[in-house]
Design a protein around this motif. Structure first.
Motif, short mmCIF file in Angstrom:
data_model
loop_
_atom_site.label_atom_id
_atom_site.label_comp_id
_atom_site.label_asym_id
_atom_site.label_seq_id
_atom_site.Cartn_x
_atom_site.Cartn_y
_atom_site.Cartn_z
N GLN A 41 0.81 -1.21 0.00
CA GLN A 41 0.00 0.00 0.00
C GLN A 41 0.84 1.27 0.00
O GLN A 41 0.38 2.31 -0.44
N VAL A 42 2.06 1.19 0.51
CA VAL A 42 2.91 2.38 0.53
C VAL A 42 3.89 2.39 -0.64
O VAL A 42 4.71 3.29 -0.74
N SER A 62 -3.81 2.38 -1.30
CA SER A 62 -3.85 3.12 -0.04
C SER A 62 -4.92 4.20 -0.11
O SER A 62 -5.37 4.60 -1.19
#
Length: 281
Positions: free
Chosen positions: A156-157, A201
């Motif tokens: 997600q990052v 995200s």
């Protein structure tokens, strides 16, 4: 680095005219397992939760990880083998002893080097001697699932996740894929969509909502419209369940993105003006 060169060699083998269907499937399984091994990230929890809400306990399982005992082996025409399951399951067991904070080695450069050439070449029929949209639909389905795994492995990052997610959503939304006559392809396309949505995200979805990432915005719009249509209209029960799961995943992350709006009102106003000018063109 080594992952990039290894992935490049595997992709060249995937599209080589000198390999058969079973060998292409093995290449895709190897790439998927390698991406999962490099990422060391926990997966499927969000997909599983939505799947249970939709009333299906196995809709988020990869076609190669949970083989249908009645499936037909494309090589022999007989009962399908389960031997291709063990590599993925053994990697999963290895990850059980690792902390969730393990460094993700499926970095942006690796993710892009593996994903983009795979997507760019998938429809070049004359060069590769394969017909993914026709007789080689098993490879197409597994290819979509593998690409979804790449997005998921980015994390997600990960800086490449929004770019890869938008590209994959654009690919699966193509009518020839999402409405493919083979139900296996439609299921794989929806499963890849679920994996993509689970990897996004809140910040990346906010960027799409406020006009900073138009490709991802178009993909999210398709989730709300095209996937919902599949949930209502597809002839296959599992496809309808998968479509509902994807719709729920999309609605969930959109709701969270809207709930965590940026605090800078003036900045938001400028974004709204920019977005309005884009749609007015």
């Amino acid at each position: 680095g080594a992952p990039i060169s290894a992935g490049t060699a595997a992709i060249q083998e995937l599209y080589s005219p000198h390999v058969d269907v079973s060998q292409r499937l093995l290449v895709l399984d190897s790439l998927a397992a390698a991406a999962a091994d490099l990422s060391c990230l926990p997966t499927r929890s969000r997909i599983a939760a939505v799947a249970q809400t939709a009333g299906s306990s196995n809709m988020y399982s990869s076609p190669s990880e949970d083989t249908d005992p009645n499936a037909v082996d494309p090589r022999t025409g007989g009962k399908a083998s389960r031997t291709r399951v063990w590599g993925v399951r053994s990697l999963r067991k290895r990850h059980q002893g690792r902390p969730e904070s393990s460094c993700n080695r499926f970095t942006a450069d690796v993710a892009l080097a593996w994903s983009l050439p795979t997507m760019q070449q998938f429809d070049v029929k004359t060069r590769h001697g394969i017909d993914l949209m026709g007789k080689d639909f098993l490879v197409l389905g597994r290819l979509l699932v593998t690409l979804g795994g790449f997005v998921e492995a980015s994390g997600q990052v990960g800086p490449a996740t929004p770019t890869l997610g938008a590209a994959l959503l654009e690919l699966v939304s193509v009518r020839d894929i999402i409405h493919h006559p083979q139900v296996f392809v439609r299921r794989c396309a929806l499963y890849a969509t679920a994996r993509t949505l689970s990897a996004l995200s809140v910040a990346s979805v906010q960027a799409a909502l406020y006009g900073h990432d138009l490709p991802l915005a178009r993909g999210l719009e398709w989730i709300q419209e095209g996937v919902q249509h599949m949930h209502m209209e597809d002839a296959d029960d599992e496809c309808r369940n998968l479509a509902f799961a994807c719709y729920q995943l999309g609605a969930d992350i959109l709701q969270r993105a809207q709930a965590e709006q940026p605090a800078d009102v003036m900045g938001q106003l400028l974004i709204d003006i920019k977005q309005a000018s884009v749609y007015s063109l």
